[in-house]
Design an enzyme around this catalytic site. Structure first.
Site, PDB file in Angstrom:
ATOM      1  N   CYS A 252      17.826  -3.124 -13.870  1.00 35.98           N
ATOM      2  CA  CYS A 252      17.279  -2.317 -12.629  1.00 35.98           C
ATOM      3  C   CYS A 252      17.922  -0.922 -12.519  1.00 35.98           C
ATOM      4  CB  CYS A 252      18.326  -3.075 -11.407  1.00 35.98           C
ATOM      5  SG  CYS A 252      17.922  -2.252  -9.776  1.00 35.98           S
TER       6      CYS A 252
ATOM      7  N   CYS B 233      11.246   1.730 -13.319  1.00 33.58           N
ATOM      8  CA  CYS B 233      11.556   0.465 -12.349  1.00 33.58           C
ATOM      9  C   CYS B 233      11.102  -0.687 -12.962  1.00 33.58           C
ATOM     10  CB  CYS B 233      10.777   0.574 -11.113  1.00 33.58           C
ATOM     11  SG  CYS B 233      11.065  -0.584  -9.991  1.00 33.58           S
TER      12      CYS B 233
END
Ligand code: DGL
Length: 270
Positions: free
Chosen positions: A70, A194
């Site tokens: 993440c 991302c």
């Protein structure tokens, strides 16, 4: 011997999938904090609190090494965790560095001074929190000089993917690429910063055009992990069972994960 993979939601599955292909015998425990996604609109303290809670759960599941799959957690929480929270016998690694090493054509762990690289104009697509942290630019500056980075905060894309609304996700990606192009008309490379975005990689590539090299993290992180485990074989930890854990609703998360990875994935409650 399990390694933990953490994401705010489903995006880290893109990393898990690549790691499973690269290291098929390695047990992996995945934790998606779907109940609290998206992280990209939260402040740094909030992301730190959620990330440490999730990583602690992965330590309990027998992982000594956890990958923060993440970028938002890597940008907003990792440094603070490494400085004052991670126990001495555990490791938590992020996902920026392998990507920057690939972009700057460096070997893993090359600590030589920053130098000029071929790519001069780079578009960064990431969550609002990752963009405002400027962590990507900071890590890049350690390794490269003369690279112009234009960042585009891609509001809404993670929510649309978590909701399984890929039509909305596609429309948002195209509008974010348009917005980026107004600031940087001809990027040479684009970073998908991302882990949810590789699920929309074809749309990014199509909107950017075939001349733009699109970098995404999954394979780079898998390669970097394989290299790390050769150098630190004991970090695989005592866990032996692969598991998929979620703080969200297991049935719903399983069905989305199965849709995205095109194979059956069954989540359990974390
Ligand atoms: N996959 C996460 C990332 O790489 C998404 C963050 C979010 O939940 O907004 O940044």
């Amino acid at each position: 011997m399990a390694v933990g993979i953490f994401d705010s939601g489903l995006g880290g599955l893109t990393v898990l999938d690549a790691v499973q292909r690269r290291l098929p015998d390695l047990p992996l425990v995945y934790l998606g904090d779907n109940a609290h996604a998206p992280y990209g609109v939260r402040d740094a303290d909030d992301v730190y609190d959620l990330t440490t809670t999730a990583v602690d759960r992965l330590f309990q599941a027998g992982c000594d090494l956890v990958i923060l799959a993440c970028n938002t957690a890597s940008a907003a929480a990792l440094r603070r965790m490494q400085e004052s929270w991670v126990p001495a016998n555990k490791r938590v690694l992020g996902v920026f560095v392998p990507l920057i090493e690939a972009l700057t054509e460096r070997q893993w762990g090359d600590n030589s001074p920053p130098r000029e690289v071929a790519v001069k104009h780079v578009a960064l697509f990431a969550t609002p929190a990752t963009v405002s942290s400027r962590a990507f630019q900071r890590e890049l500056a350690f390794r490269a000089i003369g690279v112009d980075v234009e960042a585009q905060a891609c509001g809404g894309v993670v929510d649309a993917i978590e909701d399984g609304d890929l039509i909305l996700a596609e429309a948002l990606v195209r509008s974010h690429v348009d917005a980026l192009r107004r600031k940087m008309p001809t990027p040479e490379a684009a970073i998908l910063g991302c882990t949810h975005y590789p699920l929309m990689q074809e749309v990014f590539q199509d909107a950017l055009g075939a001349n733009v090299a699109v970098y995404s993290q999954a394979n780079l992180v898998a390669e970097s992990l394989a290299d790390y485990l050769i150098r630190h074989p004991k970090m695989t930890g005592p866990g032996e069972v692969s598991q998929f854990l979620t703080t969200g609703e297991p049935k719903r998360v399983s069905s989305r994960a199965t849709q995205f990875l095109r194979r059956q994935i069954i989540f359990e409650a974390a």
